[in-house]
Design an enzyme around this catalytic site. Structure first.
Site, short mmCIF file in Angstrom:
data_model
loop_
_atom_site.label_atom_id
_atom_site.label_comp_id
_atom_site.label_asym_id
_atom_site.label_seq_id
_atom_site.Cartn_x
_atom_site.Cartn_y
_atom_site.Cartn_z
N THR A 13 0.84 -1.20 0.00
CA THR A 13 0.00 0.00 0.00
C THR A 13 0.87 1.25 0.00
O THR A 13 1.92 1.25 0.64
CB THR A 13 -0.86 0.04 1.28
OG1 THR A 13 -1.69 -1.10 1.30
CG2 THR A 13 -1.73 1.29 1.35
N ARG A 64 -12.02 -9.88 -1.32
CA ARG A 64 -11.69 -9.19 -0.06
C ARG A 64 -11.24 -7.74 -0.35
O ARG A 64 -10.44 -7.48 -1.23
CB ARG A 64 -10.59 -9.95 0.67
CG ARG A 64 -10.15 -9.32 2.00
CD ARG A 64 -8.99 -8.36 1.85
NE ARG A 64 -8.58 -7.78 3.12
CZ ARG A 64 -7.72 -6.76 3.21
NH1 ARG A 64 -7.19 -6.23 2.16
NH2 ARG A 64 -7.41 -6.27 4.40
N ASP A 66 -9.27 -1.47 4.04
CA ASP A 66 -9.63 -0.09 4.34
C ASP A 66 -9.27 0.89 3.22
O ASP A 66 -9.87 1.96 3.10
CB ASP A 66 -8.88 0.37 5.61
CG ASP A 66 -7.36 0.28 5.40
OD1 ASP A 66 -6.89 -0.80 4.96
OD2 ASP A 66 -6.66 1.28 5.64
C1 SD4 Z 1 -5.39 -3.52 3.25
N1 SD4 Z 1 -4.51 -1.59 4.37
O1 SD4 Z 1 -5.77 -3.92 2.16
C2 SD4 Z 1 -4.27 -2.49 3.27
C3 SD4 Z 1 -2.96 -3.19 3.34
C4 SD4 Z 1 -1.75 -2.37 3.65
O2 SD4 Z 1 0.58 -2.23 3.53
O3 SD4 Z 1 -1.81 -1.26 4.11
N2 SD4 Z 1 -0.56 -2.89 3.40
O4 SD4 Z 1 -5.83 -3.93 4.31
#
Ligand code: SD4
Length: 337
Positions: A196, A224, A227
């Protein structure tokens, strides 16, 4: 991929204020600033700074910045990232401006720049969020090319490795705890990567904006969504208070409406670092200490005066701060646990 880790001790920055003039001051008195999550934020900030440093719009900067990360083929954000457990890369992104306009896409396949599709959703539709096939149709209609559905070499290797056990143990960003066979973010060279990037910025006119883009959890269940594409959870911007973006275990960030909660704390007068800490305390309370030890979460925030801060659930979360072409550095966020 960033190898250089120029960590700046947070304490040496005080609470992260760069002593900007008051938001009520003259618009041109504002010093621009951009923050983004994880080490890859350094490269992303450079692209954002090209816009901010020449008086450009924060919204353009946060889009251009994260596009750099989306385009990188390093098993991270974007089409080079880890797939879901069916072997398909699905992407989520959102964007928000100083006026409360926002756009989001989720469960999007075969499009290289989800953040730009999210911006089109914001600017060209009466909606906030498009998902899956519909989001892809919209992207194609807007001229975004449909890329080949191939996995990147890194992702292919990671997926084949995961398939050996096919253990469904989603965990995000827990590099310092040891995943055993489930280590979706470890690269061959032993470095860790993250799936992310979240970016928030204030421009020379004092306008706030934010963006967030992700491939989500490696080897997740099909469909899936975390956030990151959810306005209020992964990202929130309110010009009267500030902007915040989240990374880490999305399910837990959603449970506390992470980014919105941080912005509301800033509205109450808290410094961005304090607001991030308070929101993290709430996450910890909801999750419970034992379960919280198995996950990671990181928050970063900027208020409308240009003060900034961040906080992590556990050690290991860094964020990149840029306020001049030669001032782009990583900060180790303080951990709650
Ligand atoms: C998620 N918040 O899909 C993201 C994953 C994330 O570094 O932040 N990864 O839940």
């Amino acid at each position: 991929m960033i190898n250089r880790r120029r960590f700046v001790q947070y304490a040496s920055l005080g609470l992260g204020s760069l002593n900007f003039q008051s938001f009520r001051g003259k618009a041109e008195a504002h010093k621009p600033l951009v923050l983004s999550t994880w080490d890859a934020g350094i490269e992303a900030n450079k692209a954002a700074w090209q816009i901010l440093g020449s008086g450009g719009y924060a919204l353009d900067a946060v889009e251009a910045g994260v596009r750099v990360t989306e385009a990188s083929q390093n098993c991270c954000v974007g089409l080079g990232a880890n797939p879901d457990r069916d072997g398909i890369v699905t992407l989520d992104a959102c964007i928000m401006d100083e006026a409360g306009n926002c756009g989001s896409v989720a469960f999007l396949e075969r499009i290289k720049h989800p953040i730009s599709v999210a911006r089109r959703v914001m600017e060209k539709t009466p909606h906030v969020m498009l998902v899956g096939e519909g989001a892809q149709q919209f992207a194609v209609a807007e001229g975004f090319p449909l890329e080949k559905p191939d996995l990147s070499p890194d992702a292919k290797r990671a997926y084949e490795n995961w398939l050996k056990k096919s253990e469904y143990k989603p965990a995000i960003n827990r590099e310092n705890q040891g995943h055993g066979p489930f280590a979706p973010n470890m690269l061959d060279n032993g470095e860790w990567n993250h799936d992310t990037i979240g970016m928030i910025a204030i421009d020379s006119k004092g306008r706030l904006s934010g963006s967030c883009t992700t491939s989500g959890m490696g080897f997740k269940m099909r469909g899936r969504i975390g956030d990151s594409p959810i306005i209020g959870a992964g990202l929130f911007v309110d010009q009267d208070a500030g902007a915040a973006v989240a990374t880490g275990q999305g399910e837990d960030i959603i449970r506390i409406c992470g980014a919105h909660t941080i912005v509301e704390f800033m509205r109450q007068g808290m410094h961005p670092e304090q607001a991030c800490k308070k929101a993290m305390e709430r996450l910890l309370k909801v999750k419970g200490i034992e379960k919280a030890k198995a996950i990671q979460a990181g928050f970063i925030a900027i208020n409308n005066k240009g003060e900034y801060g961040g906080y992590a659930l556990q050690k290991g979360f860094s964020f990149a701060v840029c306020h001049a072409a030669d001032k782009n550095f990583l900060v180790n966020a303080k951990p709650l646990i």
